[in-house]
Design a protein around this motif. Sequence first.
Motif, short mmCIF file in Angstrom:
data_model
loop_
_atom_site.label_atom_id
_atom_site.label_comp_id
_atom_site.label_asym_id
_atom_site.label_seq_id
_atom_site.Cartn_x
_atom_site.Cartn_y
_atom_site.Cartn_z
N LEU A 464 0.83 -1.20 0.00
CA LEU A 464 0.00 0.00 0.00
C LEU A 464 0.87 1.25 0.00
O LEU A 464 0.58 2.22 -0.70
CB LEU A 464 -0.89 0.01 1.24
CG LEU A 464 -2.12 -0.89 1.20
CD1 LEU A 464 -2.81 -0.89 2.55
CD2 LEU A 464 -3.08 -0.43 0.12
N GLU A 465 1.91 1.17 0.79
CA GLU A 465 2.78 2.32 0.89
C GLU A 465 3.46 2.61 -0.44
O GLU A 465 3.57 3.75 -0.87
CB GLU A 465 3.83 2.05 1.98
CG GLU A 465 4.46 3.28 2.56
CD GLU A 465 3.42 4.18 3.22
OE1 GLU A 465 3.26 5.29 2.70
OE2 GLU A 465 2.77 3.77 4.20
N LEU A 467 2.33 1.76 -3.36
CA LEU A 467 1.31 2.26 -4.27
C LEU A 467 1.11 3.75 -4.04
O LEU A 467 1.02 4.55 -4.97
CB LEU A 467 0.00 1.52 -4.00
CG LEU A 467 -1.19 1.97 -4.84
CD1 LEU A 467 -1.01 1.52 -6.28
CD2 LEU A 467 -2.48 1.42 -4.27
N ARG A 468 1.09 4.09 -2.76
CA ARG A 468 0.89 5.49 -2.39
C ARG A 468 2.02 6.35 -2.94
O ARG A 468 1.79 7.46 -3.42
CB ARG A 468 0.84 5.52 -0.87
CG ARG A 468 0.72 6.85 -0.23
CD ARG A 468 1.08 6.64 1.23
NE ARG A 468 1.17 7.91 1.91
CZ ARG A 468 0.29 8.31 2.80
NH1 ARG A 468 -0.72 7.57 3.12
NH2 ARG A 468 0.43 9.47 3.39
N ARG A 471 1.61 6.81 -6.59
CA ARG A 471 0.57 7.84 -6.82
C ARG A 471 1.15 9.22 -6.55
O ARG A 471 0.90 10.17 -7.26
CB ARG A 471 -0.61 7.61 -5.87
CG ARG A 471 -1.41 6.39 -6.19
CD ARG A 471 -2.51 6.72 -7.20
NE ARG A 471 -3.05 5.51 -7.76
CZ ARG A 471 -4.08 4.85 -7.24
NH1 ARG A 471 -4.67 5.32 -6.18
NH2 ARG A 471 -4.51 3.75 -7.80
N GLY A 474 3.20 10.18 -9.33
CA GLY A 474 2.34 10.43 -10.48
C GLY A 474 1.69 11.80 -10.42
O GLY A 474 1.53 12.48 -11.42
N THR A 475 1.34 12.21 -9.22
CA THR A 475 0.62 13.48 -9.09
C THR A 475 1.49 14.55 -8.47
O THR A 475 1.01 15.50 -7.86
CB THR A 475 -0.64 13.30 -8.23
OG1 THR A 475 -0.23 12.72 -7.00
CG2 THR A 475 -1.65 12.43 -8.90
N LYS A 479 -0.87 19.96 -6.51
CA LYS A 479 -0.68 20.22 -5.07
C LYS A 479 -1.52 19.22 -4.30
O LYS A 479 -2.74 19.34 -4.25
CB LYS A 479 -1.05 21.66 -4.72
CG LYS A 479 -2.15 22.24 -5.54
CD LYS A 479 -2.20 23.20 -6.44
CE LYS A 479 -2.99 23.27 -7.65
NZ LYS A 479 -4.11 23.66 -8.01
N GLU A 480 -0.85 18.25 -3.80
CA GLU A 480 -1.57 17.16 -3.14
C GLU A 480 -1.40 17.22 -1.64
O GLU A 480 -0.44 16.71 -1.09
CB GLU A 480 -1.06 15.82 -3.67
CG GLU A 480 -1.81 15.33 -4.87
CD GLU A 480 -3.30 15.60 -4.77
OE1 GLU A 480 -3.86 15.41 -3.68
OE2 GLU A 480 -3.90 16.03 -5.77
N ALA A 481 -2.32 17.85 -1.00
CA ALA A 481 -2.14 18.06 0.43
C ALA A 481 -2.08 16.79 1.27
O ALA A 481 -1.13 16.59 2.01
CB ALA A 481 -3.21 18.98 0.94
N PRO A 482 -3.03 15.89 1.18
CA PRO A 482 -3.05 14.78 2.13
C PRO A 482 -1.83 13.88 2.00
O PRO A 482 -1.49 13.16 2.92
CB PRO A 482 -4.31 14.01 1.78
CG PRO A 482 -5.04 14.83 0.79
CD PRO A 482 -4.10 15.82 0.22
N LEU A 483 -1.21 13.92 0.88
CA LEU A 483 -0.10 13.01 0.68
C LEU A 483 1.19 13.53 1.26
O LEU A 483 2.13 12.79 1.48
CB LEU A 483 0.10 12.76 -0.81
CG LEU A 483 -1.09 12.07 -1.46
CD1 LEU A 483 -0.82 11.86 -2.94
CD2 LEU A 483 -1.33 10.73 -0.79
N ARG A 485 2.03 14.29 3.98
CA ARG A 485 2.41 13.83 5.31
C ARG A 485 3.49 12.75 5.25
O ARG A 485 4.14 12.42 6.21
CB ARG A 485 1.18 13.30 6.04
CG ARG A 485 0.76 14.20 7.17
CD ARG A 485 -0.51 13.72 7.77
NE ARG A 485 -1.62 14.01 6.87
CZ ARG A 485 -2.67 13.23 6.71
NH1 ARG A 485 -2.75 12.11 7.38
NH2 ARG A 485 -3.65 13.57 5.92
#
Lengths: 511, 695
Positions: A464-465, A467-468, A471, A474-475, A479-483, A485
């Motif tokens: 999962l980690e 994959l995260r 992602r 990839g993004t 601006k991907e806030a939740p990621l 962290r």
Amino acid sequence: METKLPPASTPTSPSSPGLSPVPPPDKVDGFSRRSLRRARPRRSHSSSQFRYQSNQQELTPLPLLKDVPASELHELLSRKLAQCGVMFDFLDCVADLKGKEVKRAALNELVECVGSTRGVLIEPVYPDIIRMISVNIFRTLPPSENPEFDPEEDEPNLEPSWPHLQLVYEFFLRFLESPDFQPSVAKRYVDQKFVLMLLELFDSEDPREREYLKTILHRVYGKFLGLRAYIRKQCSHIFLRFIYEFEHFNGVAELLEILGSIINGFALPLKTEHKQFLVRVLIPLHSVKSLSVFHAQLAYCVVQFLEKDATLTEHVIRGLLKYWPKTCTQKEVMFLGEMEEILDVIEPSQFVKIQEPLFKQVARCVSSPHFQVAERALYFWNNEYILSLIEDNCHTVLPAVFGTLYQVSKEHWNQTIVSLIYNVLKTFMEMNGKLFDELTASYKLEKQQEQQKARERQELWQGLEELRLRRLQGTQGAKEAPLQRLTPQVATSGGVSYRVGLPPAPGITGT
Amino acid sequence: MAGAAGPGTGPGAAGGDGDDSLYPIAVLIDELRNEDVQLRLNSIKKLSTIALALGVERTRTELLPFLTDTIYDEDEVLLALAEQLGNFTGLVGGPDFAHCLLPPLESLATVEETVVRDKAVESLRQISQEHTSVALEAHFVPLVKRLASGDWFTSRTSACGLFSVCYPRASNAVKAEIRQHFRSLCSDDTPMVRRAAASKLGEFAKVLELDSVKSEIVPLFTNLASDEQDSVRLLAVEACVSIAQLLSQEDLEALVMPILRQAAEDKSWRVRYMVADKFSELQKAVGPKITQNDLIPAFQNLLKDCEAEVRAAAAHKVKELCENLPIEGRETIIMNQILPYIKELVSDTNQHVKSALASVIMGLSTILGKENTIEHLLPLFLAQLKDECPEVRLNIISNLDCVNEVIGIRQLSQSLLPAIVELAEDAKWRVRLAIIEYMPLLAGQLGVEFFDEKLNSLCMAWLVDHVYAIREAATNNLMKLVQKFGTEWAQNTIVPKVLVMANDPNYLHRMTTLFCINALSEACGQEITTKQMLPIVLKMAGDQVANVRFNVAKSLQKIGPILDTDALQEEVKPVLQKLGQDEDMDVKYFAQEAMSVVAQRLRKLDLPVKDSDEPSAPGADKNHFLRPRGPGEDAGKVSRDRAARVASEAAVEAAQLGVGTQPRSGPAYQLCVNPRETLAHLEIVGLVHFSQSRD
């Protein structure tokens, strides 16, 4: 302990053997801040002083009630009651000694009179009586001298005006218990507001006062049918506040004691309101820090409910399991005690419903490093009734506890516990030798399976980690806030991201 | 946070939906359902990872429904869930789908446990901002209404916190409804709900139109302020601050002041306490005129309240109140209307009151100026300096700088000295510790002469206190004094006395010498360190007690960076080598550790570019020495971290230099706290008897 209310005579010598546990030995730590604070006892400023007016008229002794003819009795009674409504400053113990003595004598006489003379309580004196009582007892309780007051360890703050207050309470009690007392007349004065203020007094730090209040509230509940629902509702408000808002209320044990006898008298089938009280108030009360102060009374209430309606058992036991103490072993022992009380009255049909989660918890207690917890849990097997329930449901109970018992029997540091576990295992062996052998055989396999599962879990989270991360990359532009962290460290070191409960090992992050 | 995501660009949007074959939802849900609470909690805390794996679509259609249905877990798990969901907007597809998060949060907002509920409300408030206006009315407002009319008190209390976030963006018709709901909660049957409503009253008033504030909020405020329960009334005082800010002076006078006056004289001390506690806020909110007419008399009453709690709360506010008075006429008001009451408080019967006053009273001197201070305040300071309660004296001493600016400290020094001496010898070590903390400040203000004459001996006496914490603080104190008074002073007054202790029969005192050297070497500089301190340290390497010997090793490691190469090479190295062969395991360990650091330094100094300030040299992080440490700060933590760092470096260095590595010097062993040090600590606080000579 016995939780029935004491007979009417007890309050004259208020003592509650069940409520004051043996004080623990003095703390060895001489450095605690508390000892610093306690070193200099300071005088309390009772709030009653707030209303105290120094420019009051001097009290002069009135003739004795028994000396006047019956025709003048009630007039004199009113004057005496008015005299008893004058308040004195008890913090200054030498102030107005004469006045205090006059009031004391008058109160004594009133107590005597209302208790023994028939025909005194006629309708016109009711408002005077209630007024006198209200003036004396209703006051804002002073702040606690010790903000971290621990009812088990600290000396309570005694009410300075007790010499008068006691007599007022005594008078109130005799008034309520007098054969001439007419609830239909009194209910005009003893109303909801009165009861609310009475309930607030239960927060008094003085155990003598609470003892009186307990008996008085019980009589009020008994005599004023119209106030019963209100009293129950206000009690539950007090408890809810105590549980969820402000973990401080001195009179919980006393209120629970009254409720114990109230629950005893509930008609069957139980109203929804009462069941809700059990589930939403009494069960959460178990989560409070100071449980030890009122646990006996609480457990009594709970068992009372179950004796009334066995179908509540599942709710109660699941509730207790939910609030099971995580770190406080002292409370854990109390929970185990209560659980045994419940099991003592449980119906076999109910037992079946909760046996599995219950015995998993019992097994966890057996594996507690605190030997008193383990011991208390193992004592369940000394209880004939519980043992018979276990025997009837051996196929479910034994698998639930076997693994833990087996493991703890090899690992526990305390010899007593180890031998107790052996006894339990022996009992199981005799109960169902075949099942016991099967479990012994499969024990190792299960351990391996557990490890396998843990490994799989780790792989899952690792995946999962990753994959995260993919992602995230990839993004990345967006601006991907939740990621965000995610720490970059993990990103570079690859596989070490998922560690259950372990602190990051030194050396790994640096390389 | 999630709000940063642009509309429509969920995190999963770019990568498409989750890889179904890899992570079927069942597996993930299994993780969320694990029997072990800890594992369940871990999974919930990584909920965003799960959501990411599933993609926005399946998070909405599968994960959220599952979460909504499983709100029967342990409160701890629910708390984590409530927190996670607040940042979930991006993971469900951005603001357009934010409303999908409402069902689970709605359930969480109704649970019994306050902490969970509060967190759910916090998350709901956060998410409300991400809703479009349309979605807000279509989804969020109905949720608030449902909560507000829930049948158990928990949902109604939660609703109270949500009105103010949806009100400003709602249409007029909906606004009226929201107000109606809030009104009914303010008169709820359950005191818990009324308390929640009262605590949100001010916040709600701020988002309302002024007309509604006057016509609706003020009556609600009036009712709550006269509630039958004091716990409700006291919350109304808090609301009073916000409401007062919104109204004009006339409205204030007519609508709010009667209530406030009543609250200041409430029969419950809790309410009066609240008035005292919020006094500065109230003062600012009502403005100078009402303050002068109403608040000052009320304040006078609070200062002579019958409950010590109230007086103490009021005493705390004395300085702020005076500061906030309009400058014109301030002095007269203070002198005539406040000071007489303060004078009373100085001899209050309650120590908390006196100590509260002592913590602010010095601040008045800057407001009142030199003459008034000398004439009126000084006697009060002096009285408080002689107070029987040490906390009062400490509070006065800790604020000396305020007075120093106005009248100079000399005025006080006569009384100051006995007070300091008495505190310095107090039976309670916490009191002694507190006064030591103020020593550098006092030294700075009293000057070096006065200090040498009166206070120096005290500072030295603390070095041999029987409590370790005091000796430690005394050591740090010396360092700060040297920083203040300079090296010459140190050389003449401090260093000789410290060094004499190296011959003390008590090994704890001998160790104190080493600790002092550790602290002082940097401040004193290379010359003093090499000439005066180093010989003593080296001599102590032959001490009988192992604790002293390994502290010698530690000291050498610490002062190494200050010494020059010659001293290191010729004096330090041989001694460390000898200690490295010590029969005691710990001595050996620390000697080798020091050795590797010293060796590293020697090697570095040999390099053409001398770079002794490189951060990797352990002794070079000067900040650690120089930084004044606060009283509550854990020195152990810092040094343990350092030890770990140094240890791992040392291991590498040792390998390179061929110094014999210890068999047990894996990182785990190095990280563990030295057992003997722990014992020494315990012994110092008198808990364990530890034989002095293990040898």
